[in-house]
Design an enzyme around this catalytic site. Structure first.
Site, PDB file in Angstrom:
ATOM      1  N   LYS A  14      11.233  -7.041  12.724  1.00 38.50           N
ATOM      2  CA  LYS A  14      12.410  -7.258  11.874  1.00 38.50           C
ATOM      3  C   LYS A  14      13.632  -6.496  12.401  1.00 38.50           C
ATOM      4  CE  LYS A  14      10.354  -5.738   8.072  1.00 38.50           C
ATOM      5  NZ  LYS A  14       8.964  -5.451   8.477  1.00 38.50           N
ATOM      6  N   ARG A  89      10.739  -5.866  -1.045  1.00 39.59           N
ATOM      7  CA  ARG A  89       9.362  -5.624  -0.643  1.00 39.59           C
ATOM      8  C   ARG A  89       8.397  -5.658  -1.828  1.00 39.59           C
ATOM      9  NH1 ARG A  89      10.351  -2.415   4.275  1.00 39.59           N
ATOM     10  NH2 ARG A  89       8.402  -1.799   5.222  1.00 39.59           N
ATOM     11  N   ARG A 128       4.787   1.962  19.262  1.00 38.48           N
ATOM     12  CA  ARG A 128       6.079   2.490  18.815  1.00 38.48           C
ATOM     13  C   ARG A 128       5.955   3.982  18.469  1.00 38.48           C
ATOM     14  NH1 ARG A 128       8.981  -0.590  13.903  1.00 38.48           N
ATOM     15  NH2 ARG A 128       7.787   0.772  12.554  1.00 38.48           N
ATOM     16  N   ARG A 134       8.763   8.646  14.452  1.00 34.90           N
ATOM     17  CA  ARG A 134       8.358   8.266  13.094  1.00 34.90           C
ATOM     18  C   ARG A 134       6.923   8.707  12.819  1.00 34.90           C
ATOM     19  NH1 ARG A 134      10.249   2.352  11.262  1.00 34.90           N
ATOM     20  NH2 ARG A 134       8.608   2.871   9.783  1.00 34.90           N
ATOM     21  N   ARG A 146      -0.087   0.839   5.263  1.00 30.47           N
ATOM     22  CA  ARG A 146       1.149   0.039   5.126  1.00 30.47           C
ATOM     23  C   ARG A 146       0.843  -1.449   5.194  1.00 30.47           C
ATOM     24  NH1 ARG A 146       3.707   3.038   9.692  1.00 30.47           N
ATOM     25  NH2 ARG A 146       5.240   1.395   9.892  1.00 30.47           N
TER      26      ARG A 146
HETATM   27  P1  ADP Z   1       8.097  -0.665   8.501  1.00 36.26           P
HETATM   28  O1  ADP Z   1       8.332  -0.252   9.904  1.00 36.26           O
HETATM   29  O2  ADP Z   1       6.799  -0.213   7.950  1.00 36.26           O
HETATM   30  O3  ADP Z   1       8.401  -2.115   8.249  1.00 36.26           O
HETATM   31  P2  ADP Z   1      10.574   0.424   7.415  1.00 36.26           P
HETATM   32  O4  ADP Z   1      11.090   1.108   8.623  1.00 36.26           O
HETATM   33  O5  ADP Z   1      11.327  -0.783   6.921  1.00 36.26           O
HETATM   34  O6  ADP Z   1       9.044   0.115   7.550  1.00 36.26           O
HETATM   35  O7  ADP Z   1      10.451   1.450   6.182  1.00 36.26           O
HETATM   36  C1  ADP Z   1       9.698   2.641   6.317  1.00 36.26           C
HETATM   37  C2  ADP Z   1       9.164   3.080   4.950  1.00 36.26           C
HETATM   38  O8  ADP Z   1      10.247   3.196   4.000  1.00 36.26           O
HETATM   39  C3  ADP Z   1       8.186   2.102   4.290  1.00 36.26           C
HETATM   40  O9  ADP Z   1       6.850   2.278   4.738  1.00 36.26           O
HETATM   41  C4  ADP Z   1       8.365   2.465   2.797  1.00 36.26           C
HETATM   42  O10 ADP Z   1       7.675   3.642   2.461  1.00 36.26           O
HETATM   43  C5  ADP Z   1       9.843   2.775   2.689  1.00 36.26           C
HETATM   44  N1  ADP Z   1      10.582   1.560   2.315  1.00 36.26           N
HETATM   45  C6  ADP Z   1      11.372   0.813   3.136  1.00 36.26           C
HETATM   46  N2  ADP Z   1      11.877  -0.244   2.472  1.00 36.26           N
HETATM   47  C7  ADP Z   1      11.381  -0.170   1.207  1.00 36.26           C
HETATM   48  C8  ADP Z   1      11.510  -0.977   0.045  1.00 36.26           C
HETATM   49  N3  ADP Z   1      12.239  -2.106   0.059  1.00 36.26           N
HETATM   50  N4  ADP Z   1      10.879  -0.589  -1.088  1.00 36.26           N
HETATM   51  C9  ADP Z   1      10.160   0.517  -1.120  1.00 36.26           C
HETATM   52  N5  ADP Z   1       9.966   1.316  -0.062  1.00 36.26           N
HETATM   53  C10 ADP Z   1      10.574   0.987   1.100  1.00 36.26           C
END
Ligand code: ADP
Length: 191
Positions: A14, A89, A128, A134, A146
């Site tokens: 994404k 989400r 990654r 991260r 996740r």
């Molecule tokens: P990933 O790489 O897992 O897709 P992101 O970088 O978008 O995740 O987000 C990292 C973390 O931030 C998620 O695992 C979650 O804990 C939190 N997070 C991100 N977006 C949301 C959301 N829309 N609602 C709730 N928590 C979120």
């Protein structure tokens, strides 16, 4: 104006595709993950609150996330539209953003879902984790958590947009340019 939700499990690509879409269509980017990471880095009260959820692989509570997105949209008017990356989400977030766009007289969002199988996702995230700092990408149990949260809480968001006839599935396998062409093909039909 066009508003897009770039949807898919952690590791689907994404963030990469968002950057390319922003350039091509001059959209404003809203990445809830980036916003939380920025707040954690600067140890704001929002960052401190989000950290315990994020480190464990859980979602940050809906109310906190929804308010953060509302603030961002209020502060950042966009002529061409927004790309929502990692948001909504949960079903609650999907309903919230639909109402918010409507209240702000902005176009309803299209959902573009990047489809990638779980083995490939876990491989990409572990890779990654080697180069990014991260914490949530460095522990396989958090990565799997996740993916489970995605299946349980996030996948229903797609059904909601399917029902509204605003969801498109796109294969997230192949090289970055090929995937981008697939996405742009869907967008082109809605401009
Ligand atoms: P990933 O790489 O897992 O897709 P992101 O970088 O978008 O995740 O987000 C990292 C973390 O931030 C998620 O695992 C979650 O804990 C939190 N997070 C991100 N977006 C949301 C959301 N829309 N609602 C709730 N928590 C979120």
């Amino acid at each position: 104006m066009i508003n897009l939700i770039l949807f898919g499990p952690p590791g689907a690509g994404k963030g990469t595709q968002s950057q390319k879409l922003i350039e091509k269509y001059q959209l404003s980017h809203i990445s809830t993950g980036d916003l939380f990471r920025y707040n954690m880095k600067n140890a704001t009260s929002l960052g401190k609150l989000a950290k315990s959820y994020i480190d464990a692989g859980n979602l940050v509570p809906d109310e906190v996330t929804n308010n953060m997105v509302k603030d961002f949209i209020e502060r950042t008017p966009s002529k061409n539209g927004y790309i929502l990356d990692g948001y909504p989400r949960s079903s609650n977030q999907a309903k919230y953003i639909d109402n918010l766009l409507d209240d702000f007289k902005l176009s309803p969002a299209l959902l573009l879902s990047l489809e990638v199988n779980e083995d490939e996702l876990i491989k990409r995230l572990l890779e990654r984790g080697k180069t990014s700092n991260r914490i949530d990408d460095q522990d396989e149990s958090v990565i799997r958590k996740r993916q489970n949260v995605y299946q349980k809480e996030t996948a229903p968001v797609k059904e909601y947009y399917d029902y509204k006839k605003r969801a498109y599935s796109i294969s997230g396998l192949g090289d970055v340019e090929t995937i981008f062409d697939r996405i742009a093909g869907v967008i082109q039909k809605h401009l």
